[in-house]
Design an enzyme around this catalytic site. Structure first.
Site, PDB file in Angstrom:
ATOM      1  N   LYS A  18     -14.139  -4.889  -5.216  1.00 57.62           N
ATOM      2  CA  LYS A  18     -14.664  -3.672  -5.776  1.00 57.62           C
ATOM      3  C   LYS A  18     -13.927  -2.569  -6.539  1.00 57.62           C
ATOM      4  CE  LYS A  18     -18.453  -0.642  -4.233  1.00 57.62           C
ATOM      5  NZ  LYS A  18     -19.421  -0.112  -3.534  1.00 57.62           N
ATOM      6  N   LYS A  27       0.747  -1.216  -0.146  1.00 62.26           N
ATOM      7  CA  LYS A  27      -0.003  -0.123   0.034  1.00 62.26           C
ATOM      8  C   LYS A  27       1.053   1.105   0.024  1.00 62.26           C
ATOM      9  CE  LYS A  27      -3.910  -2.014   2.511  1.00 62.26           C
ATOM     10  NZ  LYS A  27      -4.562  -2.189   4.000  1.00 62.26           N
ATOM     11  N   LYS A  40      -7.800 -11.017  -7.637  1.00 56.63           N
ATOM     12  CA  LYS A  40      -8.836 -11.328  -6.640  1.00 56.63           C
ATOM     13  C   LYS A  40      -9.885 -10.323  -6.892  1.00 56.63           C
ATOM     14  CE  LYS A  40      -9.094 -10.543  -1.725  1.00 56.63           C
ATOM     15  NZ  LYS A  40      -8.307 -10.219  -0.271  1.00 56.63           N
TER      16      LYS A  40
END
Ligand code: TRP
Length: 330
Positions: A194, A111, A191
């Site tokens: 959203k 991240k 994966k």
């Protein structure tokens, strides 16, 4: 009886990847264990987000969990920021957490790489996650593989805290991995997520389910209608396993291997079964969407029940760490 804790970020509506990978298992666990399930809004704000959407997404995620079958009569469902003890225990834990361990976390590194400036909240994410679980002295944490490293760190923090302030006070929680094969997105590449736009929403209406399934990726070896396929290399078959009964699975696998069916035939069957399986979930969700105040009331109740446990643990942790108790005023 083992106490179970798990959390999910308030990304809005649940998708079938969350459902098959996590929530279906939670619904089973609530029957046999003392469970807490938490919408982790304080984790969500460690990455860029839209303040105007957070509250709505948090309520929506909680509603989806209730619609999917979490039952407040059988488990505790609540919102992380409603129980301020999470943040306080998290601070206490930062004082026994080695910086190097945080910097080593793969999730953090991934991240951080995508951010222009890296903020302390992102680094401390796993410390807050540790507080989530240990505040309730939970021993079992159902999560995906990507959380294994966070669980290792959790045990490390528990050991260090116990070593300094009280042997045996916090348990060392273990992950419970779901055996279900990971559901990929409809693109068959990454994966289901959203943010990648490769999902089917748990509450999608029937025509949207079909619109999304129709072009979805299957076994790449099936180029033409007559090529036989391998169900074990097909993401659609993985999804079938979540929604279709065993005898249907047998038929699907046979017709894939023999090219008796084309991929569209197979998807038709899946769409029908998925739409039927999710009909009651959609119905409950519509009912809850019409009564947001009722959802908020259930969440307030969940938070009050969680807080009763959290207060005890935190009070004892503060005492053992030597913090001066506040005398009651007047
Ligand atoms: N980090 C978890 C995830 O991204 C969410 C989470 C937060 C969690 N707190 C937790 C999971 C505590 C299990 C236990 O999936």
């Amino acid at each position: 009886m083992a106490r179970v804790f798990s959390g999910i970020q308030p990304s809005g509506e649940l998708h079938i990847g969350n459902y098959l990978g996590a929530v279906q298992n939670w619904v089973r666990l609530q029957e046999q264990h003392d469970c807490l399930f938490c919408v982790v809004d304080l984790h969500a704000i460690t990455q860029p987000y839209e303040p105007a959407q957070l509250a709505q997404r948090t309520r929506q995620m909680a509603s989806s969990l209730l619609a999917a079958g979490l039952d407040p009569a059988k488990c505790i469902v609540f919102v992380q920021s409603h129980v301020p003890e999470h943040t306080e225990l998290s601070w206490l834990f930062t004082t026994v957490t080695p910086l190097g361990e945080l910097e080593r976390q793969t999730q953090y590194k991934d991240k951080a790489q995508r951010q222009e400036s890296v903020l302390a909240g992102l680094l401390n994410y796993p410390v807050l996650q540790t507080a989530d679980v240990l505040l309730y002295k939970a021993t079992l944490v159902p999560v995906g593989e990507d959380q294994i490293q966070h669980l290792e760190l959790m045990r490390e923090i528990a050991r260090r805290w116990n070593g300094r302030f009280g042997e045996g006070f916090f348990p060392e929680p273990q992950p419970q991995l779901t055996t279900a094969k990971r559901v990929l997105g409809l693109d068959g590449q990454a994966k289901m997520s959203k943010s990648l736009g490769n999902t089917i929403g748990l509450l999608d209406p029937p025509d949207a389910v079909w619109e999304k399934l129709r072009p979805a990726a299957t076994d790449p070896a099936r180029v033409t209608r007559r090529d036989p396929g391998d169900p074990d290399k097909c993401n659609i078959y993985t999804i079938h396993k979540g929604f279709s009964p065993p005898d249907t699975l047998g038929t699907v696998a046979h017709n894939c291997r023999t090219a008796g069916w084309g991929c569209l035939d197979c998807k038709r069957v899946l769409a029908d079964n998925m739409i039927a399986a999710l009909a009651p979930v959609r119905e409950r969700a519509a009912d809850l969407a019409a009564r947001p105040a009722e959802v908020d009331r259930q969440l307030a109740d969940g938070a009050a029940r969680a807080r009763a446990i959290a207060r005890d643990t935190l009070g004892e942790a503060r005492r053992r760490m030597g913090l001066l108790p506040a005398a009651s005023a007047g």
